[in-house]
Design a protein around this motif. Structure first.
Motif, short mmCIF file in Angstrom:
data_model
loop_
_atom_site.label_atom_id
_atom_site.label_comp_id
_atom_site.label_asym_id
_atom_site.label_seq_id
_atom_site.Cartn_x
_atom_site.Cartn_y
_atom_site.Cartn_z
N GLY A 182 -9.29 101.18 67.64
CA GLY A 182 -8.87 101.43 69.02
C GLY A 182 -8.49 100.15 69.74
O GLY A 182 -7.47 100.09 70.44
N LEU A 183 -9.29 99.10 69.57
CA LEU A 183 -8.99 97.81 70.19
C LEU A 183 -7.74 97.19 69.60
O LEU A 183 -6.85 96.72 70.33
CB LEU A 183 -10.18 96.86 70.03
N ARG A 184 -7.63 97.18 68.28
CA ARG A 184 -6.48 96.58 67.61
C ARG A 184 -5.17 97.24 68.06
O ARG A 184 -4.20 96.56 68.43
CB ARG A 184 -6.63 96.71 66.10
N ASP A 185 -5.14 98.56 68.06
CA ASP A 185 -3.90 99.24 68.41
C ASP A 185 -3.57 99.11 69.89
O ASP A 185 -2.40 99.03 70.26
CB ASP A 185 -3.98 100.72 68.00
N ASN A 198 0.54 97.39 72.95
CA ASN A 198 0.91 97.00 74.30
C ASN A 198 1.44 95.57 74.38
O ASN A 198 1.70 95.06 75.48
CB ASN A 198 -0.27 97.19 75.26
N GLY A 199 1.58 94.92 73.24
CA GLY A 199 2.28 93.64 73.20
C GLY A 199 1.50 92.42 73.63
O GLY A 199 2.09 91.39 73.96
N PHE A 200 0.15 92.49 73.63
CA PHE A 200 -0.64 91.30 73.95
C PHE A 200 -0.75 90.40 72.71
O PHE A 200 -1.01 90.89 71.61
CB PHE A 200 -2.04 91.69 74.41
N SER A 235 -3.33 86.46 77.96
CA SER A 235 -4.37 87.07 77.14
C SER A 235 -4.93 88.31 77.85
O SER A 235 -5.17 88.28 79.06
CB SER A 235 -5.52 86.09 76.90
N MET A 236 -5.17 89.37 77.10
CA MET A 236 -5.81 90.55 77.69
C MET A 236 -7.31 90.33 77.77
O MET A 236 -7.92 89.86 76.81
CB MET A 236 -5.53 91.80 76.86
N VAL A 237 -7.91 90.67 78.91
CA VAL A 237 -9.35 90.54 79.06
C VAL A 237 -10.04 91.74 78.40
O VAL A 237 -9.73 92.90 78.72
CB VAL A 237 -9.77 90.45 80.53
N VAL A 238 -10.95 91.48 77.49
CA VAL A 238 -11.77 92.52 76.89
C VAL A 238 -12.99 92.74 77.77
O VAL A 238 -13.72 91.80 78.09
CB VAL A 238 -12.21 92.13 75.46
#
Length: 563
Positions: A285-288, A293-295, A403-406
């Motif tokens: 789920g995280l990987r996809d 979404n192009g991050f 970077s996307m924040v997790v």
């Protein structure tokens, strides 16, 4: 492209268990072409794709756009024309707009043309499904499709789960075998549920059933594949892998004595146990979400606690160490243990690790508010300034570097509001959003002993033992632990599972041995935290009832179960 002709007594069916992207019609068409070419090389007669494959599933309100529907139909028409090359036929899912409405459909193509269309009859409208919002049910019960002299029944996903009798009608109409395209999302134990649903239909119809399921993450949903077939004798005919893309050709022979079809060649893959399956669902789920979404990479706060540690591990496993940036943001209440644990975790994972103290921003907020707050006592407000300073720093890194924040909060915390809006709730995606605290511990212990298939992270102890063993704490005040504010997590998680997943009443929960005052307090906290959850990042669905798609409670709500 040519394939060796099959005799009337042999049928080679390819199952295309693939990972489409919602809205990427050209990309999904390219995947379909590649899969068909692969199936042709393996001698397949027909390729079974999954539900709404060309559109990606679920397409939600994209289906309301005429341009989207037209693009999907152009794509399946092009794919149909390509079957004129003498290779395998195709069954592929697509939305179709017809006089009877907009339908969740499949087309069957062979010899260069579309030979049949079938429309889904039973539209699911519960839990994560909203198909009645955008689709109309098929106007007629579907009959079998004549494919090279064979009569194929093709019910679509919910058509085998519901009570409309689609499978029974197909059997009565002369179908010889049922091929089912599906978009069935993961939750814990779902594979067994699917097996039982299919066995029930095999008993009803006397026909073998092939169940082809989509793969991949789509926002909060994870589709786990695990395609399979059940024979007419109600045994497992083949089982494909869970969480892995594959195009598998299965061989079926006509048993003239039994007047039916038997699978004589197909895979028999192992289905992961609970912790492995949950972990791989979170990882996929995280990987996809990040990739689709192009991050280019992700950043997260690494506090030295269990939640951020497992999120960092999931991120490295999903994306690779070079795409993960961990940031420790200490304040005066951050312990030396936490500093060491965070550094040890980052070192074990091999990802970038930085320390950005928050003394100055927190003290700056305090000075700026001192006049307004004069005469008041310090408390939760001041504690939350620490969390919000950390959130602002992570978002600044996100803005600066893309970077996307997790986000790293677990379901136990989100249930009772033990989280700070615009602080530790900041971020783009939360891989553990639907995991209770004790499940986080279980997955952490499991990951320290196992590297799951497809993971890009290292083996060995990646979550330091001290992180797992120490008492959890937000470290927002001296000597703080989570249990200052909450019941012990084993107790809390059981109460929450009763309230959220099982919708149990207070009396029934108390009857399990829980203290009444604790149960009623947790129920109250659950309700009043709804406004926070509405503003939370999306995250992977693991349970039967996640917050968001499944559980939709009003924010303004005075109901309390007090007998």
């Amino acid at each position: 492209m040519t394939t060796k002709p099959s005799s009337p007594d042999v049928l080679r069916i390819a199952i295309a268990q693939l990972n489409p992207t919602v809205g990427d019609i050209d990309g999904n068409l390219a995947k379909a072409r590649e899969a068909r070419a692969d199936a042709a090389r393996k001698g397949a007669d027909i390729v079974l794709f999954t539900e709404l494959f060309i559109a990606g599933y679920p397409p939600e309100d994209l289906v309301l756009k005429p341009a989207f529907l037209a693009a999907c139909e152009r794509a399946v028409t092009a794919l149909a024309e390509e079957t004129g090359d003498g290779g395998p036929g195709v069954i592929v899912g697509t939305p179709l707009k017809r006089k009877s409405g907009t339908h969740n459909s499949i087309i069957v193509a062979d010899a260069g043309k579309i030979i049949a269309e079938r429309h889904k009859v039973d539209l699911p409208n519960y839990g994560e499904f909203d198909e009645k919002r955008v689709f109309q049910a098929g106007p007629d019960m579907p009959g079998p499709v004549n494919f090279r002299g064979l009569r194929l029944g093709i019910p679509i996903c919910e058509d085998i789960w519901g009570e409309h009798g689609v499978c029974e009608t197909l059997a009565e109409s002369g179908a010889e075998i049922l091929l089912v395209p599906n978009g069935s999302p993961y939750y814990r134990g779902k594979v067994d549920v699917r097996h039982q649903i299919v066995i029930r239909q095999v008993i009803e119809t006397g026909l073998p059933i092939l169940y082809a399921n989509q793969l991949g993450g789509q926002d909060e949903l994870v589709f786990d594949g695990a395609s399979f077939a059940i024979s007419a004798e109600k045994s497992l005919a083949f089982q494909m892998s869970q969480f892995e893309e594959a195009v598998v050709v299965t061989t079926w022979k006509r048993d003239r004595a039994a007047d039916g079809w038997v699978c004589v060649d197909g895979p028999m893959s192992r289905i992961p146990e609970t912790e492995e399956a949950d972990y791989r669902a979170c990882m996929m789920g995280l990987r996809d979400y990040v990739n689709k979404n192009g991050f280019k990479d992700v950043v997260l706060g690494l506090s030295g606690g269990i939640d951020s540690a497992i999120c960092a591990t999931l991120a490295v496993d999903a994306l690779g160490e070079e795409r993960v940036h961990a940031v420790m943001m200490p304040y005066r209440y951050t312990s030396e243990d936490s500093l060491k644990d965070a550094e040890d975790c980052a070192r074990a994972l091999g990802c970038r690790y930085d320390i950005v103290p928050i003394f100055e921003p927190v003290d700056g907020f305090s000075r700026a508010l001192s006049e307004l707050f004069e005469g008041t006592n310090e408390g939760t407000t001041e504690e939350n300034l620490q969390s919000r300073a950390r959130g602002a720093i992570l978002m600044a890194i996100s803005n600066k570097f893309g970077s996307m924040v997790v986000t790293t909060g677990n379901k136990s915390e989100m249930s009772v509001g033990y989280a700070t809006l615009y602080g530790d709730m900041n971020g783009g995606f939360n891989p553990i959003k639907d995991l209770y605290k004790m499940q986080v511990y279980a997955l952490s212990r499991w990951r320290n002993g196992t590297v799951p298939p497809g993971a890009l992270g290292p083996s060995g102890e990646v979550i330091p033992r001290n992180i797992i063993d120490k008492a959890p704490s937000a470290e927002l005040r001296p000597d703080q632990t989570d249990q200052d504010s909450l019941p012990p997590y084993p107790v809390l998680d059981d109460i929450l599972e009763c309230l959220v997943e099982n919708e149990m009443g207070v009396e029934d929960i108390v009857a399990r041995g829980h203290d009444r005052a604790t149960v009623t307090r947790m129920e109250h906290l659950l309700y009043i935290a709804e406004y926070k959850r509405r503003q939370a990042a999306p995250g992977v669905k693991i349970t039967k009832k996640n917050f968001g798609r499944d559980r939709r409670y009003p924010i303004t709500n005075r109901f309390r179960d007090r007998g």
